[in-house]
Design a protein around this motif. Sequence first.
Motif, short mmCIF file in Angstrom:
data_model
loop_
_atom_site.label_atom_id
_atom_site.label_comp_id
_atom_site.label_asym_id
_atom_site.label_seq_id
_atom_site.Cartn_x
_atom_site.Cartn_y
_atom_site.Cartn_z
N LEU A 1 0.82 -1.22 0.00
CA LEU A 1 0.00 0.00 0.00
C LEU A 1 0.85 1.27 0.00
N GLU A 2 1.71 1.41 1.00
CA GLU A 2 2.49 2.64 1.13
C GLU A 2 3.39 2.84 -0.08
N LEU A 3 4.09 1.77 -0.45
CA LEU A 3 4.99 1.87 -1.59
C LEU A 3 4.22 2.25 -2.85
N GLY A 4 3.09 1.62 -3.06
CA GLY A 4 2.28 1.88 -4.25
C GLY A 4 1.82 3.33 -4.31
N VAL A 5 1.29 3.83 -3.20
CA VAL A 5 0.77 5.20 -3.19
C VAL A 5 1.91 6.19 -3.41
N ARG A 6 3.03 5.97 -2.75
CA ARG A 6 4.17 6.88 -2.89
C ARG A 6 4.71 6.88 -4.32
N THR A 7 4.81 5.68 -4.86
CA THR A 7 5.32 5.54 -6.23
C THR A 7 4.45 6.33 -7.21
N LEU A 8 3.14 6.21 -7.05
CA LEU A 8 2.25 6.89 -7.99
C LEU A 8 2.26 8.40 -7.76
N HIS A 9 2.36 8.79 -6.50
CA HIS A 9 2.43 10.23 -6.20
C HIS A 9 3.63 10.85 -6.89
N ASP A 10 4.75 10.11 -6.89
CA ASP A 10 5.96 10.57 -7.58
C ASP A 10 5.80 10.52 -9.09
N ALA A 11 5.30 9.40 -9.57
CA ALA A 11 5.21 9.19 -11.02
C ALA A 11 4.38 10.29 -11.68
N PHE A 12 3.36 10.76 -10.97
CA PHE A 12 2.51 11.80 -11.56
C PHE A 12 2.85 13.17 -11.01
N ASN A 13 3.96 13.26 -10.29
CA ASN A 13 4.49 14.55 -9.89
C ASN A 13 3.49 15.37 -9.07
N LEU A 14 2.76 14.69 -8.20
CA LEU A 14 1.65 15.37 -7.52
C LEU A 14 2.09 16.35 -6.44
N ALA A 15 3.34 16.25 -6.01
CA ALA A 15 3.82 17.22 -5.01
C ALA A 15 3.95 18.60 -5.62
#
Length: 409
Positions: free
Chosen positions: A390-404
């Motif tokens: 869960l955590e890894l998946g959410v973080r990975t996607l947050h990065d991949a789509f540059n949501l920060a």
Amino acid sequence: MKLIVQKYGGTSVGSPERIENVADRVLRSRDQGHAVVVVVSAMSGETDRLLSLAAAITDTLVPRELDVLLSTGEQVTIALLSMALEKRGCPARSYTGTQVHILTDSAHNKARIQEIEDQRIHADLAAGRVVVVAGFQGVDEGGNITTLGRGGSDTTAVALAAALKADECQIYTDVDGVYTTDPRVVPDARRLERITFEEMLEMASLGSKVLQIRSVSFAGRYNVPLRVLSSFEEGEGTLITYEDENMEQALISGIAFNRDEAKLTILGVPDRPGVAHQLLGPIADANIEVDMIIQNVAPDGATTDFTFTVHRNDYPGALAILQQTANKLGAREVTGDDKIVKISLVGVGMRSHAGIASTMFEALAREGVNIRMISTSEIKISVVVDEKYLELGVRTLHDAFNLAQPGTV
Ligand code: ASP
Ligand code: MG
């Protein structure tokens, strides 16, 4: 001058000091020249306390009496807030749901608002008063007190804003807005300046529990701009509105996730018309909600495999029912897994962009996250993965789509 409906939740009015703080905030809006209607919840913990009192008396709760009991929580808050406003020299009037005639149907504990009498409130506003209304409660045609279901004050606020044709409905809470994802999972999650009703509905139903989901669909239906903001900090919060054609739309608004998922699979079911119904009918009859559904044709062509997800609490019940159905239909095997989670990418920008799904799957693959199930809608792509990812998946996607970073990808 604008007409603003402000709603303060339980934590925001959780103590006399906090109620005083709310009074200060209300005054600030008034000083800016706005007319203000305030909706409040019960002080935090109060509704639960009332429920436990009822439970100490009986296990067969009488819905009508439960509503009489639960509605008292909000009545305390409206009086205290009005006192705090009067103390500051601001004329204020408190009203229960019955007094302002928030007419609902008679479904006690989960009533729906049908109509609100607005003349009285408009008259008070015209006389320069702040109107303080008890959230979460109404009255049915027979004069019985009703309540709207837990978290119902949000809906009261939105309904009032719609009835009064307010310019904005502001929901003050203990978070300062809606985030791209849960900041406890992704520390650099970012507060969204705006999000559409549709996206918010997808985010809320998937676990971003900022707002009562019903209030969001209500606001969308009546086109009431909703703003979520903190009652403790300054800030613009997050505005929830319709899509603005003139604004550049971010591709992805956020990542929602749901930890409480379980999946069930039935293998080798004879493939003929009606099997889906035969499998899922008994599950529905047991009041178990099914989320994703996938049907696969087995290589032999004569049988089919069927997988669906349910809430984790319903897993044992659903498994038992499916086992019975399997025996009846002569299916080969039933398996299940209650250590799964669902992660969803949400964004209206997805509609007009191809390739989002492949970026998502590629990012997860790079981190070795195995996808178990996939489902898509116009503005959402969901994957089911093992709980440990869960955590890894959410973080990975947050990065991949540059949501920060704000703006489009
Ligand atoms: N007091 C009610 C509850 O705790 C309603 C609300 O807070 O919105 O659910
Ligand atoms: Mg609440």
